[in-house]
Design a protein around this motif. Sequence first.
Motif, PDB file in Angstrom:
ATOM      1  N   TYR A  50      67.237  13.261  -1.576  1.00 40.59           N
ATOM      2  CA  TYR A  50      68.718  12.650  -1.338  1.00 40.59           C
ATOM      3  C   TYR A  50      68.698  13.522   0.168  1.00 40.59           C
ATOM      4  O   TYR A  50      68.373  14.583   0.601  1.00 40.59           O
ATOM      5  CB  TYR A  50      69.884  13.375  -2.140  1.00 40.59           C
ATOM      6  N   PHE A  51      69.117  12.520   1.201  1.00 41.39           N
ATOM      7  CA  PHE A  51      69.413  13.049   2.450  1.00 41.39           C
ATOM      8  C   PHE A  51      71.162  12.574   2.755  1.00 41.39           C
ATOM      9  O   PHE A  51      71.453  11.545   2.573  1.00 41.39           O
ATOM     10  CB  PHE A  51      68.998  11.717   3.545  1.00 41.39           C
ATOM     11  N   ILE A  52      71.625  13.663   2.972  1.00 40.76           N
ATOM     12  CA  ILE A  52      73.156  13.584   3.214  1.00 40.76           C
ATOM     13  C   ILE A  52      73.380  13.880   4.766  1.00 40.76           C
ATOM     14  O   ILE A  52      73.446  15.143   5.076  1.00 40.76           O
ATOM     15  CB  ILE A  52      74.015  14.426   2.356  1.00 40.76           C
ATOM     16  N   PRO A  53      73.695  13.050   5.639  1.00 44.45           N
ATOM     17  CA  PRO A  53      73.755  13.200   7.056  1.00 44.45           C
ATOM     18  C   PRO A  53      74.881  14.225   7.288  1.00 44.45           C
ATOM     19  O   PRO A  53      74.842  15.092   8.426  1.00 44.45           O
ATOM     20  CB  PRO A  53      74.221  12.092   7.653  1.00 44.45           C
ATOM     21  N   ALA A  54      76.127  14.105   6.506  1.00 49.70           N
ATOM     22  CA  ALA A  54      77.203  15.008   6.694  1.00 49.70           C
ATOM     23  C   ALA A  54      76.721  16.669   6.543  1.00 49.70           C
ATOM     24  O   ALA A  54      77.636  17.525   7.144  1.00 49.70           O
ATOM     25  CB  ALA A  54      78.473  14.796   5.922  1.00 49.70           C
ATOM     26  N   LEU A  55      75.612  16.934   5.863  1.00 52.09           N
ATOM     27  CA  LEU A  55      75.351  18.349   5.825  1.00 52.09           C
ATOM     28  C   LEU A  55      74.260  18.889   6.852  1.00 52.09           C
ATOM     29  O   LEU A  55      74.169  20.059   6.957  1.00 52.09           O
ATOM     30  CB  LEU A  55      74.594  18.633   4.394  1.00 52.09           C
ATOM     31  N   GLY A  56      73.687  18.006   7.414  1.00 51.50           N
ATOM     32  CA  GLY A  56      72.724  18.284   8.710  1.00 51.50           C
ATOM     33  C   GLY A  56      71.782  17.415   8.955  1.00 51.50           C
ATOM     34  O   GLY A  56      71.973  16.276   8.280  1.00 51.50           O
ATOM     35  N   PRO A  57      71.040  17.370  10.143  1.00 53.09           N
ATOM     36  CA  PRO A  57      69.993  16.434  10.330  1.00 53.09           C
ATOM     37  C   PRO A  57      68.871  16.273   9.686  1.00 53.09           C
ATOM     38  O   PRO A  57      68.754  17.485   8.872  1.00 53.09           O
ATOM     39  CB  PRO A  57      69.713  16.833  11.907  1.00 53.09           C
ATOM     40  N   ALA A  58      68.070  15.227   9.965  1.00 54.52           N
ATOM     41  CA  ALA A  58      66.697  15.299   9.020  1.00 54.52           C
ATOM     42  C   ALA A  58      65.794  16.298   9.509  1.00 54.52           C
ATOM     43  O   ALA A  58      66.024  16.762  10.748  1.00 54.52           O
ATOM     44  CB  ALA A  58      66.265  14.059   9.247  1.00 54.52           C
ATOM     45  N   PRO A  59      65.012  16.963   8.635  1.00 57.52           N
ATOM     46  CA  PRO A  59      63.789  17.870   9.453  1.00 57.52           C
ATOM     47  C   PRO A  59      63.204  17.155  10.093  1.00 57.52           C
ATOM     48  O   PRO A  59      62.956  15.730  10.306  1.00 57.52           O
ATOM     49  CB  PRO A  59      62.973  18.213   8.169  1.00 57.52           C
ATOM     50  N   LYS A  60      62.272  17.544  11.136  1.00 55.96           N
ATOM     51  CA  LYS A  60      61.613  16.841  12.214  1.00 55.96           C
ATOM     52  C   LYS A  60      60.498  15.912  11.465  1.00 55.96           C
ATOM     53  O   LYS A  60      59.976  15.216  12.050  1.00 55.96           O
ATOM     54  CB  LYS A  60      61.017  18.037  13.039  1.00 55.96           C
ATOM     55  N   TRP A  61      59.839  16.397  10.637  1.00 55.07           N
ATOM     56  CA  TRP A  61      58.711  15.781   9.821  1.00 55.07           C
ATOM     57  C   TRP A  61      59.234  14.560   9.060  1.00 55.07           C
ATOM     58  O   TRP A  61      58.339  13.612   8.761  1.00 55.07           O
ATOM     59  CB  TRP A  61      58.064  16.633   8.859  1.00 55.07           C
ATOM     60  N   CYS A  62      60.458  14.297   8.926  1.00 54.44           N
ATOM     61  CA  CYS A  62      60.865  13.070   8.420  1.00 54.44           C
ATOM     62  C   CYS A  62      62.188  12.357   9.672  1.00 54.44           C
ATOM     63  O   CYS A  62      63.205  12.054   8.638  1.00 54.44           O
ATOM     64  CB  CYS A  62      61.309  12.989   7.177  1.00 54.44           C
ATOM     65  N   CYS A  91      66.360  22.055  -4.144  1.00 55.61           N
ATOM     66  CA  CYS A  91      65.860  22.542  -3.080  1.00 55.61           C
ATOM     67  C   CYS A  91      66.384  22.043  -2.073  1.00 55.61           C
ATOM     68  O   CYS A  91      66.343  20.824  -1.775  1.00 55.61           O
ATOM     69  CB  CYS A  91      64.294  22.336  -3.075  1.00 55.61           C
ATOM     70  N   VAL A  92      67.001  22.698  -1.126  1.00 60.37           N
ATOM     71  CA  VAL A  92      67.795  22.438  -0.013  1.00 60.37           C
ATOM     72  C   VAL A  92      66.887  22.897   1.377  1.00 60.37           C
ATOM     73  O   VAL A  92      66.892  23.996   1.436  1.00 60.37           O
ATOM     74  CB  VAL A  92      69.222  22.641   0.011  1.00 60.37           C
ATOM     75  N   PHE A  93      66.637  21.979   2.218  1.00 59.27           N
ATOM     76  CA  PHE A  93      66.042  22.414   3.348  1.00 59.27           C
ATOM     77  C   PHE A  93      67.030  22.937   4.204  1.00 59.27           C
ATOM     78  O   PHE A  93      67.972  22.190   4.490  1.00 59.27           O
ATOM     79  CB  PHE A  93      65.319  21.080   3.958  1.00 59.27           C
ATOM     80  N   SER A  94      66.546  24.276   4.755  1.00 57.90           N
ATOM     81  CA  SER A  94      67.734  24.806   5.738  1.00 57.90           C
ATOM     82  C   SER A  94      67.815  23.987   6.926  1.00 57.90           C
ATOM     83  O   SER A  94      66.976  23.561   7.487  1.00 57.90           O
ATOM     84  CB  SER A  94      66.974  26.503   5.892  1.00 57.90           C
ATOM     85  N   ASP A  95      69.079  24.240   7.391  1.00 66.50           N
ATOM     86  CA  ASP A  95      69.614  23.653   8.519  1.00 66.50           C
ATOM     87  C   ASP A  95      69.294  21.960   8.603  1.00 66.50           C
ATOM     88  O   ASP A  95      69.147  21.357   9.624  1.00 66.50           O
ATOM     89  CB  ASP A  95      68.976  24.039   9.601  1.00 66.50           C
ATOM     90  N   SER A  96      69.367  21.556   7.339  1.00 70.40           N
ATOM     91  CA  SER A  96      69.317  19.859   7.255  1.00 70.40           C
ATOM     92  C   SER A  96      70.169  19.225   6.163  1.00 70.40           C
ATOM     93  O   SER A  96      70.423  20.056   5.345  1.00 70.40           O
ATOM     94  CB  SER A  96      67.869  19.513   7.197  1.00 70.40           C
ATOM     95  N   GLY A  97      70.011  17.983   5.815  1.00 68.66           N
ATOM     96  CA  GLY A  97      70.755  17.335   4.930  1.00 68.66           C
ATOM     97  C   GLY A  97      69.700  16.932   3.789  1.00 68.66           C
ATOM     98  O   GLY A  97      70.251  16.000   2.948  1.00 68.66           O
ATOM     99  N   LEU A  98      68.694  17.378   3.753  1.00 64.46           N
ATOM    100  CA  LEU A  98      67.602  17.027   2.791  1.00 64.46           C
ATOM    101  C   LEU A  98      67.567  17.914   1.761  1.00 64.46           C
ATOM    102  O   LEU A  98      67.524  18.902   1.810  1.00 64.46           O
ATOM    103  CB  LEU A  98      66.214  16.761   3.612  1.00 64.46           C
ATOM    104  N   MET A  99      67.713  17.035   0.554  1.00 65.73           N
ATOM    105  CA  MET A  99      67.665  18.065  -0.757  1.00 65.73           C
ATOM    106  C   MET A  99      66.624  17.218  -1.777  1.00 65.73           C
ATOM    107  O   MET A  99      66.352  15.982  -1.773  1.00 65.73           O
ATOM    108  CB  MET A  99      68.906  17.784  -1.394  1.00 65.73           C
TER     109      MET A  99
END
Length: 72
Positions: free
Chosen positions: A34-46, A14-22
């Motif tokens: 997993y948070f990968i900053p190269a894929l996008g920013p963190a969602p607002k709730w985290c 599950c990849v959160f859209s427009d973010s680097g969180l999976m």
Amino acid sequence: MTSIEPTGSINDICVFSDSGLMLLALDGNQIPSYFIPALGPAPKWCSYLENLTEEMEEGAQTTIYDDFRFLT
């Protein structure tokens, strides 16, 4: 970029859209994130993840191989 090596086989991602969180669905009872900053920013709730990665970049240490050039 990065590699992800979970302990079990991956059933779904599950990849959160427009973010680097999976989130990964594995055979076990826990869902690793997993948070990968190269894929996008963190969602607002985290958003605290952005601060953690910035702190890790500031404290980056050089490794043995930083001054080496590898030929392939």
